[in-house]
Design a protein around this motif. Structure first.
Motif, PDB file in Angstrom:
ATOM      1  N   SER A 237      -4.881  11.093   3.664  1.00  0.00           N
ATOM      2  CA  SER A 237      -5.679  10.101   4.377  1.00  0.00           C
ATOM      3  C   SER A 237      -5.086   8.745   4.495  1.00  0.00           C
ATOM      4  CB  SER A 237      -7.314  10.165   3.937  1.00  0.00           C
ATOM      5  OG  SER A 237      -7.775  11.694   3.706  1.00  0.00           O
ATOM      6  N   ALA A 238      -4.611   8.173   3.320  1.00  0.00           N
ATOM      7  CA  ALA A 238      -4.346   6.859   2.842  1.00  0.00           C
ATOM      8  C   ALA A 238      -2.919   6.794   3.851  1.00  0.00           C
ATOM      9  CB  ALA A 238      -3.799   6.638   1.725  1.00  0.00           C
TER      10      ALA A 238
ATOM     11  N   LEU B 206       1.139   4.047  -2.891  1.00  0.00           N
ATOM     12  CA  LEU B 206       0.973   5.635  -2.434  1.00  0.00           C
ATOM     13  C   LEU B 206       1.914   6.549  -2.630  1.00  0.00           C
ATOM     14  CD1 LEU B 206      -0.667   7.934  -0.637  1.00  0.00           C
ATOM     15  CD2 LEU B 206       0.508   6.659   1.364  1.00  0.00           C
TER      16      LEU B 206
ATOM     17  N   VAL C 160       0.903  -1.142   0.103  1.00  0.00           N
ATOM     18  CA  VAL C 160      -0.105   0.095   0.102  1.00  0.00           C
ATOM     19  C   VAL C 160       0.926   1.245  -0.061  1.00  0.00           C
ATOM     20  CG1 VAL C 160      -1.549   1.223   1.350  1.00  0.00           C
ATOM     21  CG2 VAL C 160      -1.872  -1.179   1.126  1.00  0.00           C
TER      22      VAL C 160
END
Length: 431
Positions: free
Chosen positions: A179-180, A138, A134
């Motif tokens: 936010s991620a 990102l 992830v």
């Protein structure tokens, strides 16, 4: 602090500011945003060029925590300004095209970042494999909103249609990215369970309820006098307390500073917020070069061999191709012309300091090791430096085609194309 520590701290600060300002000015003369020279200054002061012996003598272990503390303050203030500069008005009249471009600019590089992560896991293993995947997605999806805004101003594009669209798209991408990142930080770095993350909701509600009080503080005083010392102090307290709150929730302090800036009152505070940005920016201009050096001390490219160069090439391919292609396709799908879509894609490929902040969080969480962190910093530098030349190529192509374009009555897109040509002339004149 000992006398020796004070001497070295002051010497380091003077050297950092001197080199950062010098290379930043040189970058500006070469048509690059100053942040490119400042990032390069941080790398040059690290072990890459002079080796660890010189870096250890200039920045010994007992002084680095002091520099790190100043760097953290600078980043917190920088993130507050990022949130403060987000404007809802950017979205007016362009919601559909902004959402389309932002979706492509985020999802396509993120999707390409997943196989990139598995490719990198071969030589950079980690126990947090899911979080690593992830995080890599990102890191190749981010856009540096502040650097982008300054590029638009420098090229005379900030008040043009394509400039407003770029700011709106970057704002949406920024909110999604932070936010991620907050979610990754909560999963990997949470100290007492995931329940703390749920506290973000009441904390956000608290900040919203405080907006009327903040508006009163910001607008208090005689008309035309600007921001009062009390108002400035209240804002600084809010920044640091918000950072403390999100850090305690298992997220990074940068998210709290960003959230506080994003939720600052807008109505009736335009002049005060502009002054606040300027005054806070004066502080960050002194402290952010310290962050570049702290980040640069962790960059060591001396041991990069053929395999490392291969990894760098793949990282650049995914980061540039995913960002440019995703933004281009997203914008074209909403009816934007090919040239405007290319301009928007080139702008969204800018990463700058925002990427360094995210990479620093990944290094702190243990998701990145030293060699991979170094390669990712190079990617941030390259993608930021290439923005200006790519825009020049697009503008030159647009100028060559301009005489053959005869806009008819009510022709769509002509205003944006004319804006681009005007922006090119203004940018060259300002240079």
């Amino acid at each position: 602090m000992t006398t020796h520590q004070v001497e070295l701290l002051f010497l380091d600060l003077g050297l950092i500011l001197l080199l950062a300002r010098g290379l930043g000015a040189l970058a500006g003369r070469l048509g690059q945003p100053p942040v490119v020279g400042e990032i390069l200054a941080g790398i040059l002061l690290g072990p890459t060029l002079f080796g660890s012996l010189v870096a250890d003598r200039l920045f010994p272990a007992d002084v680095r925590p002091l520099l790190g503390a100043l760097a953290n303050i600078g980043v917190a203030l920088f993130m507050f300004v990022v949130g403060l500069e987000l404007e809802h008005r950017f979205l007016r009249g362009r919601v559909r095209i902004t959402v389309g471009a932002a979706t492509g600019s985020t999802l396509v590089p993120f999707a390409l970042g997943i196989p990139l992560a598995f490719f990198l896991l071969r030589n950079h293993p980690t126990e947090q494999r899911a979080a690593f995947v992830v995080f890599i997605g990102l890191s190749v999806s981010v856009t540096a909103f502040p650097v982008l805004a300054r590029i638009l101003v420098g090229r005379g594009m900030s008040r043009l249609a394509i400039g407003g669209l770029a700011l709106a798209t970057a704002a949406v991408v920024d909110v999604a990215a932070w936010s991620a990142l907050a979610g990754v930080q909560a999963v990997v770095g949470g100290a007492g369970g995931y329940w703390q993350v749920s506290l973000l909701v009441p904390f956000t509600v608290l900040l919203l309820t405080l907006r009327p009080l903040l508006r009163r503080v910001l607008t208090h005083g005689a008309p035309g006098k600007g921001l009062t010392p009390t108002g400035m102090a209240v804002v600084m307290v809010g920044i640091f307390l918000s950072g403390t709150a999100t850090e305690a929730m298992g997220m990074h302090y940068i998210f709290g500073a960003f959230l506080f800036g994003a939720l600052m009152p807008r109505e009736g505070t335009e002049a005060t917020r502009e002054e606040l940005c300027e005054r806070t920016g004066e502080i960050t201009s002194l402290l952010l070069p310290v962050y570049f050096v702290v980040a640069g001390l962790k960059v060591d490219l001396r041991g990069v061999g053929l395999e490392g160069l291969t990894e760098l090439a793949v990282i650049l391919l995914v980061a540039i191709g995913g960002k440019f292609g995703g933004t281009y396709l997203g914008a074209c799908s909403q009816g934007l012309t090919a040239e405007d879509s290319g301009t928007l894609a080139a702008l969204m490929n800018t990463r700058g300091l925002t990427e360094l902040v995210i990479l620093g969080v990944g290094l702190q969480l243990g998701l990145l090791d030293g060699p991979l962190y170094s390669l990712m910093v190079v990617m941030a530098l390259v993608t930021t430096a290439m923005t200006g030349p790519v825009l020049n190529l697009i503008e030159a192509r647009s100028a060559r085609r301009a005489p053959a374009v005869v806009p008819g009555p009510g022709a769509g897109g002509g205003a944006v194309e004319e804006d681009m040509a005007t922006a090119g002339r203004q940018g060259r004149a300002s240079g």
